[in-house]
Scaffold this active site. Structure first.
Site, PDB file in Angstrom:
ATOM      1  CG  ASP A  49       2.836  -6.538  -6.287  1.00 54.33           C
ATOM      2  OD1 ASP A  49       1.845  -6.611  -5.096  1.00 54.33           O
ATOM      3  OD2 ASP A  49       1.899  -7.899  -6.966  1.00 54.33           O
ATOM      4  CD  GLU A  65      -2.935  -1.096   0.418  1.00 51.85           C
ATOM      5  OE1 GLU A  65      -3.198  -0.455  -0.534  1.00 51.85           O
ATOM      6  OE2 GLU A  65      -3.184  -1.805  -0.799  1.00 51.85           O
TER       7      GLU A  65
END
Length: 424
Positions: A368, A283
């Site tokens: 990611d 995030e």
């Protein structure tokens, strides 16, 4: 512009979009059903056959329900427009509220009535999704009373926020001349930025409880991660997501100094500390790669273009007549124009939605990669697998369906793209 051209273009876009939605949905159903009984080879050692079949059945159940919902939504859209539903509602309110209370009250009443009717039409589908599909697969934890309370709160908050904003936009449309759309856009941007600041502390607590993160070890780990990433938040909170659903999540909310990190309690109960850290690092990657700012800029840019288009369409009688509405002769048409534009736009923009989905998947890959730089990539992979299993996300979506709709990469692609971790 001729009204028949508008009618033909809208009808063609509506039929084409519905046809494409049904075709994609049937492709997805066939593909998932075909692979229901075989766990994909990369997941054979980590996902049980039972979990794989549950994910397939959940996807198929939602897909069948989605077909019904799509057909109903198409019929409602046709009813509002070419079959005269909005025209009839407008005539009734113009002859009652408009006569008694004046132009502004009539326009606000038209917007409010449209929203209330839409909410009433959607409510049975929301109820069935929650208390039949989600309940069947063990995800729903809401009671009927809580569901009804959420509906009432949602309408109340919508009225308290939406009606003043609508009144401001309608006043701007009527008072600022041909460039009203530019001033309306400024008001819209200001409203959204204000809402980002107020949502975490004013609106969200109306629906959920937020408690400070009590796990000191996890708190220290999270704060160390945020310090490494150069990110400051006002607090770390745990939300009672389990009160409504077994699905798990974590997110950032707020703007500027009001930013806060929120963990669903279901997430903390399922993931190990290293996995929670990896999910949070993902995030944070969205912020560090400026995905949030880019998305906001994109939304604001598209809204400016949309309002500019509406600024032209609102002055064209064919826009109203072609969509089944007689424009008012002795009263403002601003609310009518807003509603018609909102109704007519989705069948056209549906065809460019794969571009937005592709951009979102690109951002997920980038987030990611950032997470693997700041945390343990193995922990991120195991967390993603747990979340896929807990949310019953199918591991075998139809590739074309996924390209069209998925805002996140399919699990196989996402895990295969994870770089080797450089931090632990």
């Amino acid at each position: 512009m001729h009204s028949l051209v508008v009618t033909a273009a809208f009808a063609a876009a509506l039929l084409a979009s519905l046809g494409l939605k049904f075709w994609l949905a049937t492709r997805q159903a066939r593909h998932v059903a075909r692979h229901r009984d075989a766990v994909p080879a990369p997941f054979a050692g980590t996902v049980t056959p039972e979990a794989h079949r549950k994910a397939a059945d959940y996807t198929l159940a939602k897909g069948r329900f989605g077909l019904l919902s799509t057909a109903f939504s198409g019929a409602v859209l046709l009813g509002w427009t070419l079959l005269g539903g909005l025209d009839s509602l407008n005539s009734v309110l113009l002859g009652t509220v408009g006569v008694e209370w004046g132009p502004m009250a009539y326009q606000l009443a038209l917007l409010a009535a449209f929203v209330l009717i839409g909410a009433a039409l959607d409510a049975p589908f929301e109820w069935w999704s929650t208390f039949r599909i989600e309940q069947r697969f063990g995800f729903n934890r809401m009671t009927t009373g809580l569901w009804l309370a959420d509906q009432a709160k949602g309408l109340a908050v919508g009225a308290l926020i939406g009606l003043p904003l609508a009144a401001l936009i309608l006043w701007i449309m009527g008072a600022t001349g041909g460039l009203w759309w530019l001033w309306a856009w400024v008001a819209w941007v200001g409203f959204n930025l204000t809402l980002l600041v107020l949502y975490p502390t004013v609106i969200a607590p109306l629906f959920n409880k937020f408690e400070p993160l009590a796990d000191e070890a996890l708190k220290g780990r999270v704060q160390a991660l945020m310090q490494r990433c150069g990110f400051a938040a006002k607090g770390l909170f745990v939300m009672d997501g389990s009160r409504r659903s077994a699905h798990a999540n974590a997110y950032f909310t707020g703007l500027g100094a009001s930013k806060r990190v929120v963990f669903f309690d279901t997430l903390l109960s399922r993931l190990a500390p290293a996995e929670v850290e990896a999910v949070l690092a993902h995030e944070l990657g969205h912020f560090k790669r400026r995905h949030v700012v880019k998305r906001m800029a994109g939304i604001f840019g598209l809204s400016l273009a949309g309002l500019a288009l509406l600024g032209w369409l609102a002055s064209q009688p064919a826009f109203y007549l072609g969509l089944g509405v007689r424009p008012n002769l002795g009263a403002p048409n601003d609310a009518l124009a807003l509603l018609l534009f909102m109704l007519a736009l989705p069948p056209f923009t549906f065809f460019v939605s794969p571009l937005a989905a592709a951009l979102s998947r690109k951002h997920e890959f980038e987030a990611d990669a950032y997470a693997c730089e700041q945390a343990d990539g193995r922990a991120l992979a195991s967390a993603l697998l747990k979340l896929h299993e807990d949310n019953a996300s199918t591991l075998t979506p139809d590739p074309l369906y996924a390209r069209f709709y998925y805002s996140h990469p399919p699990a196989g692609e996402r895990l295969a793209a994870l770089p080797e971790p450089v931090a632990s």
